[in-house]
Design a protein around this motif. Structure first.
Motif, mmCIF file in Angstrom:
data_model
loop_
_atom_site.group_PDB
_atom_site.id
_atom_site.type_symbol
_atom_site.label_atom_id
_atom_site.label_comp_id
_atom_site.label_asym_id
_atom_site.label_seq_id
_atom_site.Cartn_x
_atom_site.Cartn_y
_atom_site.Cartn_z
ATOM 1 N N SER A 138 0.852 -1.176 0.000
ATOM 2 C CA SER A 138 0.000 0.000 0.000
ATOM 3 C C SER A 138 0.888 1.225 0.000
ATOM 4 O O SER A 138 2.003 1.213 0.510
ATOM 5 C CB SER A 138 -0.878 -0.031 1.253
ATOM 6 O OG SER A 138 -1.395 1.241 1.531
ATOM 7 N N SER A 139 0.401 2.295 -0.591
ATOM 8 C CA SER A 139 1.195 3.516 -0.550
ATOM 9 C C SER A 139 0.613 4.489 0.462
ATOM 10 O O SER A 139 1.146 5.557 0.684
ATOM 11 C CB SER A 139 1.241 4.149 -1.940
ATOM 12 O OG SER A 139 -0.075 4.361 -2.387
ATOM 13 N N TYR A 140 -0.507 4.120 1.052
ATOM 14 C CA TYR A 140 -1.101 4.985 2.066
ATOM 15 C C TYR A 140 -0.254 4.974 3.330
ATOM 16 O O TYR A 140 0.416 3.986 3.632
ATOM 17 C CB TYR A 140 -2.521 4.516 2.411
ATOM 18 C CG TYR A 140 -3.508 4.799 1.313
ATOM 19 C CD1 TYR A 140 -3.890 6.107 1.022
ATOM 20 C CD2 TYR A 140 -4.070 3.756 0.583
ATOM 21 C CE1 TYR A 140 -4.798 6.373 0.013
ATOM 22 C CE2 TYR A 140 -4.978 4.013 -0.421
ATOM 23 C CZ TYR A 140 -5.348 5.323 -0.713
ATOM 24 O OH TYR A 140 -6.236 5.575 -1.697
ATOM 25 N N SER A 147 -7.902 -5.872 4.802
ATOM 26 C CA SER A 147 -7.064 -6.873 4.123
ATOM 27 C C SER A 147 -5.661 -6.655 4.636
ATOM 28 O O SER A 147 -5.405 -5.742 5.414
ATOM 29 C CB SER A 147 -7.117 -6.687 2.610
ATOM 30 O OG SER A 147 -6.386 -5.527 2.273
ATOM 31 N N LYS A 148 -4.775 -7.484 4.143
ATOM 32 C CA LYS A 148 -3.393 -7.395 4.566
ATOM 33 C C LYS A 148 -2.804 -6.015 4.291
ATOM 34 O O LYS A 148 -1.897 -5.576 4.976
ATOM 35 C CB LYS A 148 -2.627 -8.441 3.757
ATOM 36 C CG LYS A 148 -1.406 -8.970 4.399
ATOM 37 C CD LYS A 148 -1.119 -10.350 3.830
ATOM 38 C CE LYS A 148 0.367 -10.659 3.943
ATOM 39 N NZ LYS A 148 1.202 -9.924 2.987
ATOM 40 N N ASP A 181 -4.666 -3.215 4.014
ATOM 41 C CA ASP A 181 -5.571 -2.136 4.397
ATOM 42 C C ASP A 181 -5.997 -2.282 5.850
ATOM 43 O O ASP A 181 -6.827 -3.115 6.185
ATOM 44 C CB ASP A 181 -6.803 -2.171 3.468
ATOM 45 C CG ASP A 181 -7.742 -1.015 3.761
ATOM 46 O OD1 ASP A 181 -7.475 -0.237 4.706
ATOM 47 O OD2 ASP A 181 -8.751 -0.896 3.042
ATOM 48 N N PRO A 182 -5.437 -1.447 6.706
ATOM 49 C CA PRO A 182 -5.773 -1.551 8.134
ATOM 50 C C PRO A 182 -7.164 -1.025 8.477
ATOM 51 O O PRO A 182 -7.554 -1.050 9.642
ATOM 52 C CB PRO A 182 -4.712 -0.693 8.824
ATOM 53 C CG PRO A 182 -3.841 -0.139 7.770
ATOM 54 C CD PRO A 182 -4.448 -0.400 6.446
ATOM 55 N N GLY A 183 -7.897 -0.545 7.475
ATOM 56 C CA GLY A 183 -9.248 -0.033 7.725
ATOM 57 C C GLY A 183 -10.107 -1.081 8.413
ATOM 58 O O GLY A 183 -9.838 -2.285 8.343
ATOM 59 N N ARG A 184 -11.159 -0.638 9.095
ATOM 60 C CA ARG A 184 -12.017 -1.566 9.814
ATOM 61 C C ARG A 184 -12.612 -2.609 8.886
ATOM 62 O O ARG A 184 -13.352 -2.273 7.970
ATOM 63 C CB ARG A 184 -13.196 -0.803 10.412
ATOM 64 C CG ARG A 184 -12.936 -0.213 11.734
ATOM 65 C CD ARG A 184 -13.878 0.945 11.944
ATOM 66 N NE ARG A 184 -13.229 1.884 12.844
ATOM 67 C CZ ARG A 184 -13.173 1.693 14.152
ATOM 68 N NH1 ARG A 184 -13.781 0.665 14.693
ATOM 69 N NH2 ARG A 184 -12.528 2.532 14.905
ATOM 70 N N GLY A 185 -12.297 -3.870 9.140
ATOM 71 C CA GLY A 185 -12.830 -4.955 8.330
ATOM 72 C C GLY A 185 -14.165 -5.431 8.869
ATOM 73 O O GLY A 185 -14.745 -4.807 9.773
ATOM 74 N N SER A 225 -9.252 -12.782 8.048
ATOM 75 C CA SER A 225 -10.221 -13.811 7.677
ATOM 76 C C SER A 225 -11.102 -14.179 8.861
ATOM 77 O O SER A 225 -11.812 -15.179 8.826
ATOM 78 C CB SER A 225 -9.525 -15.086 7.199
ATOM 79 O OG SER A 225 -8.385 -14.790 6.468
ATOM 80 N N GLY A 226 -11.024 -13.401 9.915
ATOM 81 C CA GLY A 226 -11.895 -13.651 11.064
ATOM 82 C C GLY A 226 -11.366 -14.700 12.017
ATOM 83 O O GLY A 226 -12.089 -15.171 12.888
#
Ligand SMILES: *[C@@H]1O[C@H](CO)[C@@H](O)[C@H](O)[C@H]1NC(C)=O
Ligand SMILES: *[C@@H]1O[C@H](CO)[C@@H](O)[C@H](O)[C@H]1NC(C)=O
Ligand SMILES: *[C@@H]1O[C@H](CO)[C@@H](O)[C@H](O)[C@H]1NC(C)=O
Ligand SMILES: *[C@@H]1O[C@H](CO)[C@@H](O)[C@H](O)[C@H]1NC(C)=O
Ligand SMILES: *[C@@H]1O[C@H](CO)[C@@H](O)[C@H](O)[C@H]1NC(C)=O
Ligand SMILES: *[C@@H]1O[C@H](CO)[C@@H](O)[C@H](O)[C@H]1NC(C)=O
Ligand SMILES: *[C@@H]1O[C@H](CO)[C@@H](O)[C@H](O)[C@H]1NC(C)=O
Ligand SMILES: *[C@@H]1O[C@H](CO)[C@@H](O)[C@H](O)[C@H]1NC(C)=O
Ligand SMILES: *[C@@H]1O[C@H](CO)[C@@H](O)[C@H](O)[C@H]1NC(C)=O
Ligand SMILES: *[C@@H]1O[C@H](CO)[C@@H](O)[C@H](O)[C@H]1NC(C)=O
Ligand SMILES: *[C@@H]1O[C@H](CO)[C@@H](O)[C@H](O)[C@H]1NC(C)=O
Length: 838
Positions: free
Chosen positions: A58-60, A180-181, A183-187, A264-265
């Motif tokens: 990610s580049s974020y 996702s791996k 993206d640390p955003g709330r899954g 994946s929970g």
């Protein structure tokens, strides 16, 4: 979390330097400082770092906390998880209102994230603690905590972090997975407490419940039987008027561990072992179907055998057998309605995960008896169980309505008292009675057999005479001890385990015979000493040499281990297993008599600077194959599945022809045919040889023996001890070193220098690769002994090993001393047949 709408915050001051990646060594941030992207703040003990990072692909940019001293970055907390920065213009600073904010350097008035506590204090201080907790304090003299990252976890539960509710401010600490791996955003997955009934922690997929820990039973969560308190890991749970939480701590400087909810929970326990320099992941929740919430529907129970097995609970049956196969939801119905007080009773179901407790009632003050009465008196009560299993059990959980999500475990698990109707109860009682009847029959048969022997001594004599050995002939008296006889009933089938068709009979030898043979246990005849007692050399009056293991009275090896060893070894006959010739038992004295092995144990050769010269490659290879065959026999061929649990160089003895014989079965366990893994709270074994899952979680299986075999194999090739290798770099042990060399194609450098070049390179390489396959971190990846023997003996292509996981002494020392309670060397001395005291 924080809306990107422009709420204006005034920054206190401009930053010290706008460029450069200076690493700040300070663990605090005061109102005059900021962290800009590229700088990090490191906690005092150097454990954690706070700064900006980007996930792999990610580049974020995100503000986060990660473990600092560990080369593989593991992010444990993220601030602006839902509002990342596009570029490296990020800055974290304390705003005029005292909050910590994350913003772009170009637009500091418009933060992307804020701690958002309502304070108005321009003297706040931010401190990154050594525990990984980022705390915002009010400045000045109060030093009050205004906000802390431990109260706002992301996806990871760190040691010391309370997971659950603080009812006073109305705080609920819930883990939320990453999207996702990258993206640390709330899954979609979250993990938090459900405080209804007996509280349990739940993993949700969106709003659907997918897994629950089960209620806390006083010692662990009912659904996580592998969770055991040890001196390294300790867990605590509390439910008070103020708080409901779970917390764990690690009491070791060599191990670090945390729980993570992955994208994946799944919940993993991730452990860093210093010596290994990498993370190892253990699934806390197995991926078994039985763990899926309500997999077998209401009133169903799930059992993992070869496949997933759904059954209806006793007293229930599938509504429609066909639907049962496809759609299990609500498919179990009562066979007969409950009598409602008339004839109903309870069946005790054992070894399971208690049903969903969200609809249960808890009374901590009731006894089990009162609990039963309470449940019986209310028609809608379907089951009960003790609320706390500590001691004899206390407290009372009662279930009303549907029983959901019950699974059986192959080890551990709790008891549930299930309400059934009178007919079912009677049927069960009949079954139990039948069982007792059979037991009686067995007892009567046994008694009559013994009486028969007593009444007809002549026949008994002939019976015994048929099985005479040269030593037995000279025994002054023979006896079949009832004890010996009784132990045999543990094996329902006779004449198993037998290579040559005879039923092995283990002679009892009188104490005075043993004393005479060993010259009254003369110190001159002492071969060695282990934790359970000393080993003496003896000579019977016929000249036959024996080894006598005399168990010391206060040894750890009690009657249990003694019986264990006798039962096991008397039944085992294999060229590569040491033979037990007899035993002696008189009051406190317990002794095992073995064939004498003139060449002592393998470790007295391979680790000895002179004697190792006697072992050329051919001999070493034969020894490796011999041990492999012996272990295979234990695992597969003896028809009892036996896990040795303490395979190591000092437990391999060598006869005149240097044929290896595995010895010391005090620790071994018999497994049922379908049992693949077991669990123990009492981790015993020898460091350097213990597989990670056994050392850390007490789980053992044939694959933990395979691990030990792998270590042993590498030791035989290299002539080095796994646990004592490379003293100058204690983080590297033999396995780690072999692995590093193997990766670079230099594995042969490990070969014992005394063999010079006198070996077949391809054969040695092959062995090293097999060794590495055996010590792989995941038990599933390790080969079985059948494959090991095949791979050793055939020029076929082999799988590529994964990086091993190692635990060396430093990692385990803390645990060693307290599980056995006798100091740091105790683990080494758990074994007895130490014929080489050094
Ligand atoms: C910030 O806190 C205020 C009150 O304390 C609340 O109303 C607001 O929703 C919070 N904002 C965020 C993004 O949490
Ligand atoms: C560390 O803190 C001290 C005083 O608190 C300050 O003088 C120093 O500049 C800080 N160092 C860095 C690298 O920020
Ligand atoms: C990053 O993305 C590339 C291409 O999409 C992919 O090949 C690579 O495996 C990814 N790396 C990671 C660590 O996910
Ligand atoms: C990210 O970049 C886009 C376009 O490149 C821009 O519109 C947006 O404002 C940027 N967001 C942030 C937080 O910088
Ligand atoms: C904090 O605010 C007060 C007034 O609100 C001001 O007098 C004081 O100088 C400020 N402190 C700092 C460090 O700017
Ligand atoms: C989550 O756990 C599962 C099971 O262990 C694994 O297959 C998956 O790769 C994990 N996801 C990540 C991103 O690690
Ligand atoms: C979670 O829900 C999504 C969408 O309903 C589904 O695709 C996914 O398989 C679920 N995950 C698990 C672990 O049940
Ligand atoms: C932690 O370990 C130390 C020594 O290693 C021991 O004294 C102490 O009792 C341990 N604490 C717990 C809670 O086990
Ligand atoms: C947990 O604590 C709450 C608040 O004190 C109480 O109402 C509830 O009954 C407790 N639950 C259990 C199972 O003890
Ligand atoms: C439980 O018993 C204790 C003392 O035995 C008593 O103080 C407490 O009030 C009881 N609680 C309930 C819910 O009955
Ligand atoms: C049985 O228990 C349920 C649940 O607590 C309760 O609602 C109901 O009133 C009880 N019935 C009787 C007869 O006590």
């Amino acid at each position: 979390m924080f809306p990107p709408t422009c709420l204006c915050f005034l920054l206190f001051q401009f930053f010290a330097s706008a460029t450069g990646a200076a690493v700040s060594s300070n663990d605090t941030l005061t109102p005059t400082e900021s962290i800009i992207d590229g700088q990090i703040v490191v906690s005092v003990g150097n454990n954690y770092a706070l700064g900006f990072f980007s996930p792999d692909n990610s580049s974020y940019r995100y503000l986060g906390i990660w473990l600092h001293r560990i080369p593989e970055i593991l992010v444990v907390w993220v601030a602006n998880r839902d509002n990342p920065l596009n570029d490296s213009s990020g800055v974290a600073s304390l705003a005029l209102d005292g909050n910590l904010i994350v913003s772009s350097i170009n637009d500091r008035r418009c933060p992307l994230w804020s701690t958002n506590v309502s304070i108005s204090d321009n003297t706040t201080i931010l401190k990154l603690h050594d525990s990984g907790n980022l705390v915002l304090y009010s400045g000045g003299r109060t030093n009050r905590i205004l906000w802390q990252s431990f109260d706002h976890p992301t996806h990871i539960l760190l040691p010391g972090m309370k997971f659950g509710l603080d009812r006073r401010p109305g705080l609920n600490r819930v883990l939320t997975s990453w999207r996702s791996k990258d993206d640390p955003g709330r899954g979609i997955y979250s993990f938090g407490f459900d405080q209804r009934g007996s509280p349990q922690a739940i993993v949700n997929n969106g709003s659907a419940q997918i897994w629950r820990t089960g209620p806390w039973n006083g010692q662990r969560f009912s659904g996580v039987p592998q969770m055991t308190q040890s001196s390294i890991f300790n867990y605590a749970f509390a439910n008070t008027t103020d708080e409901l939480y779970f917390v764990f701590n690690i009491n070791s400087s060599s191990i670090f561990s945390l729980f993570a909810l992955n994208d994946s929970g799944l919940i993993h326990q991730i452990t860093w072992i210093k010596s290994n320099r990498r993370w190892s992941k253990i699934n806390l929740v197995s991926i078994e179907k039985c763990d899926i919430y309500g997999y077998c529907g209401a009133y169903g129970s799930c059992r993992m055998q070869m496949t997933v097995n759904c059954d209806c609970l006793p007293g229930f049956q599938p509504k429609s057998p066909i639907d049962w196969l496809t759609e299990r939801k609500d498919a179990c119905v009562r066979k007969r309605p409950l009598g409602c007080g008339k004839g109903d009773g309870f069946l005790k179901l054992v070894g399971l995960k208690l049903p969903d407790t969200s609809m249960s009632l808890v009374d901590k003050n009731l006894s089990l008896k009162e609990c039963e009465r309470r449940c019986l008196n209310n028609c809608s009560c379907t089951a009960y169980a003790p609320a706390d299993i500590t001691g004899k059990g206390s407290g009372c959980i009662t279930w009303f309505g549907k029983l959901m999500d019950i699974r059986y475990f192959s080890y551990g698990g709790d008891h549930l008292y299930l309400r059934v109707d009178a007919v079912e109860l009677a049927a069960q009682e009949r079954k139990d009675k039948g069982f007792f009847h059979n037991k009686h029959k067995v007892a009567i048969l046994m008694v009559s057999f013994v009486v028969g022997l007593l009444l007809f001594p002549a026949s008994a004599y002939h019976l015994l005479k048929k099985r005479k050995g040269s030593m037995e002939k000279r025994q002054r008296r023979r006896r079949i001890l009832l004890f010996d006889f009784l132990t045999k009933k543990n094996f329902s089938t006779t004449n198993e385990l037998d290579d040559n068709g005879t039923n092995p009979e283990l002679p009892f030898i009188e104490l005075d015979v043993v004393a005479a043979a060993t010259d009254n246990f003369s110190p001159n005849n002492k071969l060695g000493r282990g934790g359970f007692g000393a080993v003496y050399k003896g000579r019977m009056s016929n000249g036959k040499e024996i080894a006598v293991k005399r168990l010391s009275k206060n040894s750890g090896q009690g009657m249990e281990e003694f019986k264990n060893e006798i039962i096991l070894i008397a039944k085992l006959q294999h060229r590569n297993l040491v033979r037990l010739l007899g035993y002696s038992l008189q009051e406190e004295e317990k002794m095992l008599i073995y064939e004498y092995m003139p060449n002592k144990s393998l470790d007295s050769f391979i680790f000895d600077k002179n004697k190792r010269l006697l072992l050329d490659w051919r001999k070493r290879f034969q020894i490796i194959m011999g041990i492999a065959r012996g272990v295979l026999y234990l695992h597969e061929d003896s028809r009892l599945r036996i896990i040795h649990r303490d395979l190591k160089a000092s437990n391999v003895l060598l006869d005149e022809e240097m044929i290896p014989k595995i010895s010391d079965f005090g620790m071994a366990r018999i497994f049922g045919g379908d049992q693949i893994q077991a669990h123990t709270n009492n981790v015993v074994g020898t460091y350097g040889y213990m597989s990670p899952e056994y050392a850390m979680q007490g789980l053992f299986s044939i694959k933990s023996d395979v691990f030990s075999f792998g270590v042993l194999l590498l030791e035989i090739i290299s002539g080095k001890k796994n646990k004592e290798y490379f003293d100058e770099d204690p983080s590297m042990n033999l396995i780690g070193h072999v692995w590093e060399l193997w990766k670079e194609g230099r594995a042969l450098e490990i070969v014992d220098s005394t063999m010079a070049d006198n070996y077949l390179a391809h054969e040695v390489s092959r062995c090293i690769q097999v060794g590495l396959l055996c010590v792989q971190e995941s038990a599933l990846d390790r080969p079985t002994m059948t494959s090991v023997i095949f791979m050793l003996g055939n020029e076929k292509k082999m799988p590529t090993p994964n990086q091993p996981n190692l635990i060396i002494k430093r990692a385990l020392r803390g645990q060693d001393s307290s599980t056995t309670g006798t100091g740091s060397c105790s683990i080494n001395e758990v074994t007895i047949t130490v014929l080489d005291p050094r």
